[in-house]
Every structure is written in C-alpha cells, then in structure tokens.
Motif scaffolding. Sequence first.
Motif, PDB file in Angstrom:
ATOM      1  N   LEU A  88       0.803  -1.223   0.000  1.00 45.43           N
ATOM      2  CA  LEU A  88       0.000   0.000   0.000  1.00 45.43           C
ATOM      3  C   LEU A  88       0.837   1.275   0.000  1.00 45.43           C
ATOM      4  O   LEU A  88       0.287   2.367  -0.056  1.00 45.43           O
ATOM      5  N   GLY A  89       2.146   1.136   0.078  1.00 45.67           N
ATOM      6  CA  GLY A  89       3.011   2.311   0.094  1.00 45.67           C
ATOM      7  C   GLY A  89       3.240   2.822   1.508  1.00 45.67           C
ATOM      8  O   GLY A  89       2.538   2.442   2.446  1.00 45.67           O
ATOM      9  N   GLU A  90       4.237   3.714   1.643  1.00 46.94           N
ATOM     10  CA  GLU A  90       4.645   4.152   2.980  1.00 46.94           C
ATOM     11  C   GLU A  90       3.555   4.952   3.698  1.00 46.94           C
ATOM     12  O   GLU A  90       3.347   4.778   4.897  1.00 46.94           O
ATOM     13  N   ASP A  91       2.867   5.830   2.981  1.00 49.10           N
ATOM     14  CA  ASP A  91       1.880   6.696   3.641  1.00 49.10           C
ATOM     15  C   ASP A  91       0.714   5.902   4.224  1.00 49.10           C
ATOM     16  O   ASP A  91       0.334   6.098   5.382  1.00 49.10           O
ATOM     17  N   VAL A  92       0.169   5.003   3.419  1.00 45.10           N
ATOM     18  CA  VAL A  92      -0.974   4.212   3.898  1.00 45.10           C
ATOM     19  C   VAL A  92      -0.530   3.213   4.960  1.00 45.10           C
ATOM     20  O   VAL A  92      -1.245   2.968   5.940  1.00 45.10           O
ATOM     21  N   THR A  93       0.664   2.648   4.785  1.00 45.89           N
ATOM     22  CA  THR A  93       1.200   1.750   5.812  1.00 45.89           C
ATOM     23  C   THR A  93       1.326   2.489   7.133  1.00 45.89           C
ATOM     24  O   THR A  93       0.955   1.967   8.194  1.00 45.89           O
ATOM     25  N   ALA A  94       1.826   3.717   7.078  1.00 47.61           N
ATOM     26  CA  ALA A  94       1.950   4.527   8.298  1.00 47.61           C
ATOM     27  C   ALA A  94       0.580   4.806   8.909  1.00 47.61           C
ATOM     28  O   ALA A  94       0.422   4.759  10.135  1.00 47.61           O
ATOM     29  N   GLU A  95      -0.423   5.073   8.066  1.00 48.98           N
ATOM     30  CA  GLU A  95      -1.777   5.312   8.567  1.00 48.98           C
ATOM     31  C   GLU A  95      -2.307   4.091   9.311  1.00 48.98           C
ATOM     32  O   GLU A  95      -2.927   4.206  10.371  1.00 48.98           O
ATOM     33  N   MET A  96      -2.068   2.914   8.748  1.00 50.81           N
ATOM     34  CA  MET A  96      -2.508   1.672   9.396  1.00 50.81           C
ATOM     35  C   MET A  96      -1.801   1.481  10.737  1.00 50.81           C
ATOM     36  O   MET A  96      -2.418   1.061  11.724  1.00 50.81           O
ATOM     37  N   LEU A  97      -0.521   1.798  10.769  1.00 53.49           N
ATOM     38  CA  LEU A  97       0.239   1.656  12.010  1.00 53.49           C
ATOM     39  C   LEU A  97      -0.226   2.662  13.058  1.00 53.49           C
ATOM     40  O   LEU A  97      -0.300   2.332  14.258  1.00 53.49           O
ATOM     41  N   ILE A  98      -0.568   3.863  12.629  1.00 55.53           N
ATOM     42  CA  ILE A  98      -1.094   4.870  13.559  1.00 55.53           C
ATOM     43  C   ILE A  98      -2.397   4.377  14.183  1.00 55.53           C
ATOM     44  O   ILE A  98      -2.618   4.513  15.392  1.00 55.53           O
ATOM     45  N   ASP A  99      -3.252   3.779  13.376  1.00 54.32           N
ATOM     46  CA  ASP A  99      -4.508   3.220  13.896  1.00 54.32           C
ATOM     47  C   ASP A  99      -4.217   2.142  14.940  1.00 54.32           C
ATOM     48  O   ASP A  99      -4.825   2.110  16.014  1.00 54.32           O
ATOM     49  N   TYR A 100      -3.260   1.260  14.644  1.00 57.22           N
ATOM     50  CA  TYR A 100      -2.888   0.195  15.580  1.00 57.22           C
ATOM     51  C   TYR A 100      -2.320   0.779  16.870  1.00 57.22           C
ATOM     52  O   TYR A 100      -2.695   0.370  17.983  1.00 57.22           O
ATOM     53  N   ILE A 101      -1.399   1.734  16.732  1.00 56.94           N
ATOM     54  CA  ILE A 101      -0.761   2.355  17.899  1.00 56.94           C
ATOM     55  C   ILE A 101      -1.801   3.060  18.772  1.00 56.94           C
ATOM     56  O   ILE A 101      -1.799   2.925  20.006  1.00 56.94           O
ATOM     57  N   ASP A 102      -2.719   3.792  18.141  1.00 59.24           N
ATOM     58  CA  ASP A 102      -3.761   4.493  18.901  1.00 59.24           C
ATOM     59  C   ASP A 102      -4.645   3.509  19.657  1.00 59.24           C
ATOM     60  O   ASP A 102      -5.003   3.743  20.820  1.00 59.24           O
ATOM     61  N   ARG A 103      -4.974   2.404  19.008  1.00 60.13           N
ATOM     62  CA  ARG A 103      -5.797   1.387  19.680  1.00 60.13           C
ATOM     63  C   ARG A 103      -5.066   0.766  20.857  1.00 60.13           C
ATOM     64  O   ARG A 103      -5.650   0.507  21.912  1.00 60.13           O
ATOM     65  N   ARG A 104      -3.779   0.531  20.676  1.00 57.00           N
ATOM     66  CA  ARG A 104      -2.967  -0.011  21.766  1.00 57.00           C
ATOM     67  C   ARG A 104      -2.891   0.977  22.925  1.00 57.00           C
ATOM     68  O   ARG A 104      -2.993   0.604  24.096  1.00 57.00           O
ATOM     69  N   GLN A 105      -2.694   2.251  22.588  1.00 59.19           N
ATOM     70  CA  GLN A 105      -2.588   3.288  23.619  1.00 59.19           C
ATOM     71  C   GLN A 105      -3.897   3.458  24.390  1.00 59.19           C
ATOM     72  O   GLN A 105      -3.890   3.715  25.588  1.00 59.19           O
ATOM     73  N   ASN A 106      -5.006   3.311  23.677  1.00 60.68           N
ATOM     74  CA  ASN A 106      -6.318   3.513  24.311  1.00 60.68           C
ATOM     75  C   ASN A 106      -6.816   2.291  25.060  1.00 60.68           C
ATOM     76  O   ASN A 106      -7.787   2.376  25.831  1.00 60.68           O
ATOM     77  N   LYS A 107      -6.157   1.178  24.838  1.00 63.89           N
ATOM     78  CA  LYS A 107      -6.600  -0.082  25.466  1.00 63.89           C
ATOM     79  C   LYS A 107      -6.370  -0.047  26.971  1.00 63.89           C
ATOM     80  O   LYS A 107      -7.139  -0.608  27.750  1.00 63.89           O
ATOM     81  N   HIS A 108      -5.307   0.605  27.409  1.00 63.07           N
ATOM     82  CA  HIS A 108      -4.944   0.596  28.842  1.00 63.07           C
ATOM     83  C   HIS A 108      -5.339   1.896  29.502  1.00 63.07           C
ATOM     84  O   HIS A 108      -5.138   2.955  28.986  1.00 63.07           O
TER      85      HIS A 108
END
Length: 199
Positions: free
Chosen positions: A179-199
């Motif tokens: 998906l390219g660097e920009d979209v990959t980064a967007e997906m990772l941001i979503d994952y990171i935010d979910r991880r941060q909000n989990k706790h």
Amino acid sequence: MEKQLIISIGREFGSGGHEIAEILAKHYGLNLYDKNLLQEIANEKSVEVKNLEKYDEVPRNLFMTRTVKGYSNSAEENLANMQFDYLRKKAESGESFVVVGRCSEDVLKKYPGTISIFILGDWESKVDRVVRIYGMNRDEAETFMVRQDKKRKNYHNYYCKGKWGDSRNYDVSINSSKLGEDVTAEMLIDYIDRRQNKH
C-alpha cells in the motif's frame, strides 16, 4: 502525551522503514533516534562522531577482539552497548520516542509503552526504491540490498535472542510494498492508537 510511547522500527533495506518512522515521529510529535544517536553519544563522550560511524550497527569481530572480566576491546561492541544504554536511559526518564534499528525491540521490550514494528517489502519494490534513491543500476542495488540486510541481521542476531525479521519478535510485521509508505503509516497509527487507548 500522558502515557509513554516508544515506537521501535526494524526494517529491511529498501522497505521505506525509515520514512515510515519519520511519518510516525512527526504524527506523534516525538524525537526520532537513528544515526543521530551517534551524535548524541559523541557529544556525551566528547569525541568526533566520524570516529564512531564506522562501528555503527556492525557486529563484533570475534577473531580480533576479546572480553576480559566483562570488559571488551571491541569498538563495535562498546558502541552498541553505549547506544543500548542511551535508549534505556531515555526510556527510564519517561520520554516517548521513535527509534529505528539498534535492537530496540529487544533492548526496550520491558517498557510497557514499547510497540515494536518490523517493515518488510517485496523484492522488486525494494530494488526499484534503492535504484531511485541511490542512483544505482539494478545489479548494484541488488548487491547493496543483500549486503545491508546481511549486516543488519548479523548485528541484530549477535546481540539479541530473537532473530532479526522473525515476526514472533515484533508486535506488528507489515509489507509496505502493498500500500506504500503513507498508507502503511496510517494503518500503524490506527494500531498504535488502539494499543494506547486499550490501557
């Protein structure tokens, strides 16, 4: 940012891992530690950074060095340990940051805020990227890629129990070529935010 966030990025050469790390650092407003770690250490030790660069992310030469009573005469090993100690000190201080390479997924795994990511890519996409960025022909790019990844693998596997690039050693492994660097980064941001909000 209230909770500590440490984003560790491992990457195959040519995968765009460093660019993705830059996007994540900018998005979260965090310091990015990569080769600039050498400058930080050089400043601390009052040495010229150029004297450190040739030893950066290079495994210890087992035939030319030795360790006596816990002290090594290997410049490569000593520099690696200085970088690991620097990262631990930053983590202990509570700082949030992004770090590229430096065995950081292993060195910083005990900190709850650490999220480890490995960026890989399709061979053809990586070759095209290296050709474009470094101005090499295809054969040069392929040789350079193999050499760089071998160097990273040997360095990592010398200092870490887990193997470089093994998905079991990272929270996320993702192919940036799809998906390219920009979209990959967007997906990772979503994952990171979910991880941060989990706790």
